[in-house]
Design an enzyme around this catalytic site. Structure first.
Site, PDB file in Angstrom:
ATOM      1  N   ASP A  74       0.837  -1.192   0.000  1.00 10.60           N
ATOM      2  CA  ASP A  74       0.000   0.000   0.000  1.00 10.60           C
ATOM      3  C   ASP A  74       0.875   1.248   0.000  1.00 10.60           C
ATOM      4  O   ASP A  74       1.706   1.425   0.893  1.00 10.60           O
ATOM      5  CB  ASP A  74      -0.909   0.004   1.238  1.00 10.60           C
ATOM      6  CG  ASP A  74      -1.833   1.203   1.255  1.00 10.60           C
ATOM      7  OD1 ASP A  74      -2.948   1.095   0.715  1.00 10.60           O
ATOM      8  OD2 ASP A  74      -1.435   2.262   1.805  1.00 10.60           O
ATOM      9  N   TYR A  79       2.983  10.048   0.305  1.00  9.69           N
ATOM     10  CA  TYR A  79       4.013   9.476   1.164  1.00  9.69           C
ATOM     11  C   TYR A  79       5.421   9.839   0.714  1.00  9.69           C
ATOM     12  O   TYR A  79       6.371   9.724   1.494  1.00  9.69           O
ATOM     13  CB  TYR A  79       3.879   7.956   1.240  1.00  9.69           C
ATOM     14  CG  TYR A  79       2.546   7.453   1.752  1.00  9.69           C
ATOM     15  CD1 TYR A  79       1.639   8.303   2.385  1.00  9.69           C
ATOM     16  CD2 TYR A  79       2.187   6.120   1.598  1.00  9.69           C
ATOM     17  CE1 TYR A  79       0.414   7.842   2.841  1.00  9.69           C
ATOM     18  CE2 TYR A  79       0.967   5.647   2.055  1.00  9.69           C
ATOM     19  CZ  TYR A  79       0.077   6.509   2.666  1.00  9.69           C
ATOM     20  OH  TYR A  79      -1.131   6.046   3.104  1.00  9.69           O
ATOM     21  N   LYS A 108      -2.651   6.242  -4.224  1.00 12.61           N
ATOM     22  CA  LYS A 108      -3.740   7.147  -3.857  1.00 12.61           C
ATOM     23  C   LYS A 108      -3.518   8.540  -4.438  1.00 12.61           C
ATOM     24  O   LYS A 108      -2.380   9.008  -4.539  1.00 12.61           O
ATOM     25  CB  LYS A 108      -3.861   7.258  -2.329  1.00 12.61           C
ATOM     26  CG  LYS A 108      -3.932   5.927  -1.603  1.00 12.61           C
ATOM     27  CD  LYS A 108      -4.039   6.103  -0.103  1.00 12.61           C
ATOM     28  CE  LYS A 108      -3.831   4.795   0.626  1.00 12.61           C
ATOM     29  NZ  LYS A 108      -2.407   4.376   0.664  1.00 12.61           N
ATOM     30  N   HIS A 141      -7.636   9.756  -1.748  1.00 19.54           N
ATOM     31  CA  HIS A 141      -7.044   9.652  -0.413  1.00 19.54           C
ATOM     32  C   HIS A 141      -7.963  10.240   0.673  1.00 19.54           C
ATOM     33  O   HIS A 141      -8.075   9.691   1.766  1.00 19.54           O
ATOM     34  CB  HIS A 141      -5.688  10.364  -0.399  1.00 19.54           C
ATOM     35  CG  HIS A 141      -4.712   9.792   0.563  1.00 19.54           C
ATOM     36  ND1 HIS A 141      -3.352   9.739   0.324  1.00 19.54           N
ATOM     37  CD2 HIS A 141      -4.877   9.237   1.780  1.00 19.54           C
ATOM     38  CE1 HIS A 141      -2.738   9.187   1.345  1.00 19.54           C
ATOM     39  NE2 HIS A 141      -3.639   8.885   2.253  1.00 19.54           N
TER      40      HIS A 141
END
Length: 341
Positions: A74, A79, A108, A141
């Site tokens: 994931d 990130y 996402k 997200h």
């Protein structure tokens, strides 16, 4: 009704009886259990989370996870480590451990890019970093949009966008039509927002990724999603250990003496007890770690079953306190946590 195939392990199935889309495959080392998605694909119930995993460590973490048996990674544009995640994936493809078709990859779309014409380009950017032709799952997200010119986490409402997430969903559907992702889904959407997407979509969301741990156990939302053939993916399953001590964040259940004692009884850790419990709810979990021993520990949860009293205690731990409340955006029109679930 659900199907169990070639299963010889005693994981607790009490909550699966209402899970119509469950297809539990062999849950042995190297063969993770899977849930059936409404688009016909399968998602492993245990994945490696990569949020806050430093880029210089996440590459090795991905390699270690795949070597252990993980087949679900994931990740997300926000990130900031997708290039290293991709490098880890390709290293294990190159050495013959996996083929691309053997691993489920999620990314996402971040809040600054909710305009319909930005969705496809942002997925292409993530695919370029991951060095993949497609992802298995692409998520919105958060339902809240921010201006493209704003910071990823704007300081105040001047950074808010008024783009409706229904417009964003049209862009997500285009990603499916172009073959850039096999499935699309939601993250941090409440029940009303999920229903609104369902009432207006051409391609149905396959998952809703939300915070799930014993301290924040949204059983009403899980039930709501299951009834609509949407799988819940639980992030922060161990209770936000990175947030321990922050005001409003409860002590993670893995540090509860009673849960630690449960682990001793089953010759397991408190972490393994909590992950086993959450999987028994019929959801997917994505614990994060960059430490090989913990990655191995998190995967080794399918060979024991909690008894009724242990499950009841973990059920009772629900404090409805989030590790990721994002209260600074509670005035956003699409903030998801202003209703019960």
């Amino acid at each position: 009704m659900f199907i169990i195939r070639s299963i010889k392990i005693p994981i607790n199935f009490r909550s699966f009886r209402t899970t119509r889309n469950l297809n539990y495959s062999t849950c042995a080392k190297k063969k993770a259990c899977v849930l059936q998605l409404n688009n016909g694909t399968q998602i492993p119930v245990l994945g490696l989370g990569t949020y806050l995993s430093p880029p210089d460590q996440v590459l090795q973490a991905v390699k270690d996870a795949i070597s252990v048996g993980y087949r679900h990674i994931d990740c997300a544009w926000f990130y900031g480590n997708e290039a290293k995640v991709g490098a880890g994936l390709h290293a294990k493809i190159a050495d013959g451990t996996i083929k691309r078709t053997n691993v489920f990859v999620t990314s996402k779309l971040w809040n600054n890019h909710h305009a319909k014409d930005k969705v496809v380009p942002m997925l292409k950017e993530s695919l370029s970093k991951l060095r993949l032709d497609f992802v298995d799952l692409y998520l919105i997200h958060w339902p809240m949009g921010f201006k493209e010119t704003a910071e990823p986490l704007p300081a105040n409402s001047s950074g808010y966008s008024d783009v409706d997430y229904l417009e964003t969903w049209e862009g997500m559907e285009e990603c499916v039509h172009l073959g850039l992702t096999k499935g699309i889904g939601l993250s941090n959407f409440n029940s009303e927002q999920v229903e609104r997407v369902l009432d207006n979509c051409k391609v149905k969301p396959v998952v809703n990724q939300v915070e799930v741990n014993p301290n924040m156990n949204p059983k009403k939302l899980i039930k709501f999603c299951k009834e609509r053939d949407i799988v819940v993916v639980g992030y922060s399953p161990l209770g936000g250990t990175d947030s321990t001590g922050r005001p409003g964040v409860p002590l993670p259940t893995i540090r509860d003496p009673k849960v630690i004692q449960m682990g001793k009884k089953h010759d397991k850790s408190a972490v393994q007890v909590v992950l086993n419990y959450l999987v028994s709810l019929g959801i997917v979990v994505i614990p994060k770690s960059v430490t090989k021993s913990r990655i191995e520990e998190n995967f080794d949860i399918f060979d024991f079953s909690l008894d009724i009293s242990e499950v009841a205690y973990l059920d009772s731990c629900n404090k409805k306190q989030r590790c990721v409340p994002l209260k600074e955006y509670k005035d956003h029109p699409y903030f998801p946590f202003n209703i019960e679930f």
